[in-house]
Scaffold this motif. Structure first.
Motif, PDB file in Angstrom:
ATOM      1  N   ALA A 227       0.821  -1.203   0.000  1.00 60.53           N
ATOM      2  CA  ALA A 227       0.000   0.000   0.000  1.00 60.53           C
ATOM      3  C   ALA A 227       0.858   1.258   0.000  1.00 60.53           C
ATOM      4  O   ALA A 227       0.387   2.334  -0.326  1.00 60.53           O
ATOM      5  CB  ALA A 227      -0.916  -0.003   1.216  1.00 60.53           C
ATOM      6  N   CYS A 228       2.143   1.130   0.367  1.00 62.29           N
ATOM      7  CA  CYS A 228       3.029   2.292   0.473  1.00 62.29           C
ATOM      8  C   CYS A 228       4.022   2.294  -0.688  1.00 62.29           C
ATOM      9  O   CYS A 228       4.893   1.435  -0.772  1.00 62.29           O
ATOM     10  CB  CYS A 228       3.775   2.270   1.806  1.00 62.29           C
ATOM     11  SG  CYS A 228       4.896   3.652   2.040  1.00 62.29           S
ATOM     12  N   TYR A 229       3.874   3.216  -1.597  1.00 67.19           N
ATOM     13  CA  TYR A 229       4.748   3.397  -2.755  1.00 67.19           C
ATOM     14  C   TYR A 229       4.965   2.085  -3.513  1.00 67.19           C
ATOM     15  O   TYR A 229       6.087   1.624  -3.693  1.00 67.19           O
ATOM     16  CB  TYR A 229       6.090   3.982  -2.319  1.00 67.19           C
ATOM     17  CG  TYR A 229       6.842   4.668  -3.446  1.00 67.19           C
ATOM     18  CD1 TYR A 229       6.277   5.740  -4.111  1.00 67.19           C
ATOM     19  CD2 TYR A 229       8.087   4.215  -3.837  1.00 67.19           C
ATOM     20  CE1 TYR A 229       6.957   6.361  -5.152  1.00 67.19           C
ATOM     21  CE2 TYR A 229       8.774   4.823  -4.875  1.00 67.19           C
ATOM     22  CZ  TYR A 229       8.208   5.899  -5.529  1.00 67.19           C
ATOM     23  OH  TYR A 229       8.873   6.501  -6.560  1.00 67.19           O
ATOM     24  N   PRO A 230       3.904   1.440  -3.961  1.00 63.07           N
ATOM     25  CA  PRO A 230       4.048   0.186  -4.696  1.00 63.07           C
ATOM     26  C   PRO A 230       4.580   0.423  -6.103  1.00 63.07           C
ATOM     27  O   PRO A 230       4.214   1.391  -6.767  1.00 63.07           O
ATOM     28  CB  PRO A 230       2.617  -0.363  -4.735  1.00 63.07           C
ATOM     29  CG  PRO A 230       1.754   0.852  -4.624  1.00 63.07           C
ATOM     30  CD  PRO A 230       2.504   1.845  -3.789  1.00 63.07           C
ATOM     31  N   LEU A 231       5.430  -0.481  -6.566  1.00 67.49           N
ATOM     32  CA  LEU A 231       6.019  -0.307  -7.881  1.00 67.49           C
ATOM     33  C   LEU A 231       6.359  -1.648  -8.522  1.00 67.49           C
ATOM     34  O   LEU A 231       6.522  -2.660  -7.850  1.00 67.49           O
ATOM     35  CB  LEU A 231       7.267   0.578  -7.803  1.00 67.49           C
ATOM     36  CG  LEU A 231       8.361   0.235  -6.773  1.00 67.49           C
ATOM     37  CD1 LEU A 231       9.327  -0.791  -7.342  1.00 67.49           C
ATOM     38  CD2 LEU A 231       9.102   1.496  -6.354  1.00 67.49           C
ATOM     39  N   LEU A 232       6.453  -1.615  -9.852  1.00 68.79           N
ATOM     40  CA  LEU A 232       7.010  -2.719 -10.609  1.00 68.79           C
ATOM     41  C   LEU A 232       8.513  -2.463 -10.681  1.00 68.79           C
ATOM     42  O   LEU A 232       8.980  -1.633 -11.450  1.00 68.79           O
ATOM     43  CB  LEU A 232       6.427  -2.774 -12.021  1.00 68.79           C
ATOM     44  CG  LEU A 232       4.917  -2.927 -12.163  1.00 68.79           C
ATOM     45  CD1 LEU A 232       4.555  -3.099 -13.630  1.00 68.79           C
ATOM     46  CD2 LEU A 232       4.414  -4.102 -11.360  1.00 68.79           C
ATOM     47  N   ALA A 233       9.263  -3.146  -9.849  1.00 65.68           N
ATOM     48  CA  ALA A 233      10.695  -2.880  -9.771  1.00 65.68           C
ATOM     49  C   ALA A 233      11.455  -3.487 -10.938  1.00 65.68           C
ATOM     50  O   ALA A 233      12.407  -2.889 -11.447  1.00 65.68           O
ATOM     51  CB  ALA A 233      11.246  -3.419  -8.454  1.00 65.68           C
ATOM     52  N   TYR A 234      11.034  -4.689 -11.347  1.00 63.68           N
ATOM     53  CA  TYR A 234      11.764  -5.413 -12.389  1.00 63.68           C
ATOM     54  C   TYR A 234      10.769  -6.202 -13.215  1.00 63.68           C
ATOM     55  O   TYR A 234       9.898  -6.891 -12.667  1.00 63.68           O
ATOM     56  CB  TYR A 234      12.764  -6.379 -11.740  1.00 63.68           C
ATOM     57  CG  TYR A 234      13.530  -7.244 -12.727  1.00 63.68           C
ATOM     58  CD1 TYR A 234      14.836  -6.934 -13.083  1.00 63.68           C
ATOM     59  CD2 TYR A 234      12.949  -8.386 -13.283  1.00 63.68           C
ATOM     60  CE1 TYR A 234      15.538  -7.726 -13.989  1.00 63.68           C
ATOM     61  CE2 TYR A 234      13.641  -9.177 -14.188  1.00 63.68           C
ATOM     62  CZ  TYR A 234      14.929  -8.849 -14.529  1.00 63.68           C
ATOM     63  OH  TYR A 234      15.619  -9.629 -15.422  1.00 63.68           O
TER      64      TYR A 234
END
Length: 300
Positions: A227-234
């Motif tokens: 919920a906190c700064y979710p991202l597709l990292a790779y």
């Protein structure tokens, strides 16, 4: 350049830095005072240009506490001709041990927006005059709840068996489609996100999904944050046909954890990847143009 004074900021002069109106208020940027409080910005790595006592140029280099790399130019604004900005950068480079990277943050689709072009033309030209060379552009995209495309059923998805399986697949992927936060990983942790993502993201395999076709791995995606700064990292592929469904699966994983927004970074020249992100519901949020010191080949 009569009455022009170029110098580092003095502790307690945060208000001087902020006395220049923000030329791009639509960008999400850390406030300078917050950066000072957090230790990323420092007076000695912040330089200003003053003409008759008025701020006409400002440049702030950023280095988060504990970072292993060199500071990068994070804020650079001018209310003057490019030559003033170039003089500001040259003076700072000399004091800071030489030129480094400059990440010019820009609103999405900035080349199509005359008001943005007017604001960024002088600092970008100043960077070139100071000897920096443009080295590419990365786009940050954001998904904010748009319905995801339906699965075709052609692919299965599962978490990796272990860390070794992730590393083995990463070693087979020459150029990942999505690397979010690659600059921070490199400067702060000394990590190449493309070749060693676990060194930055940690060893929790439940954050990863493998796409399979007929039981064979065809793609790999690693997410970070819930919920906190979710991202597709790779995100990397062995079969490009799996891209749409692996993207959608990654967003579903984060949304199931409570994410209302998902961030993904992509190189601007990867037009096929960008188009697929947009079909998945991502929209461009901002751009980051990278300037760097010239290499020997640039100087020849």
């Amino acid at each position: 350049m009569t009455d022009l004074v170029i110098r580092p900021l003095v502790a307690g002069e945060e208000n001087l830095f902020d006395s220049m109106p923000d030329p791009l208020p639509q960008l999400r940027q850390v406030a300078y005072a917050d950066g000072i409080a957090g230790g990323g910005y420092r007076p000695e790595t912040t330089w200003v240009a003053l003409r008759a006592g008025r701020l006409v140029g400002r440049a702030a280099w950023l280095l988060p506490p504990g970072a292993v790399g060199a500071p990068w130019l994070d804020r650079f604004d001018l209310d003057a001709e490019p030559e003033v900005g170039a003089e500001l950068l040259r003076a700072a480079h000399e004091a800071l041990g030489g030129p480094g990277l400059y990440y010019a943050a820009l609103p999405a689709h900035w080349r199509r927006r005359p008001e943005v072009l007017a604001a960024v033309r002088a600092p970008m030209e100043a960077a070139r005059l100071a000897g920096l060379v443009e080295r590419g552009e990365r786009l940050r995209c954001s998904w904010t709840g748009t319905p995801l495309p339906a699965s075709s059923g052609r692919y299965d998805f599962r978490p990796p068996h272990d860390v070794a399986e992730i590393n083995a697949l990463v070693a087979r992927i020459a150029e990942p489609d999505v690397l979010t936060g690659v600059e921070i990983a490199r400067v702060v942790g000394g990590v190449d996100l493309a070749t060693d993502p676990l060194a930055w993201l940690g060893n929790a395999t439940d954050r990863w999904r493998i796409a399979l076709r007929a039981g064979e791995p065809v793609g790999l995606v690693g997410t970070f944050g819930d919920a906190c700064y979710p991202l597709l990292a790779y995100l990397g592929l062995l079969d490009e046909a799996a891209r749409p469904e692996l993207l959608a699966e990654a967003v579903r994983v984060l949304a199931a954890g409570g994410a209302r927004e998902v961030i993904a970074d992509v190189e601007s020249h990867r037009v096929t990847v960008l188009a697929e992100l947009e079909r998945t519901g991502f929209r461009q949020l901002r751009s980051r143009v990278v300037f760097a010191p010239p290499t020997k080949s640039n100087q020849e």
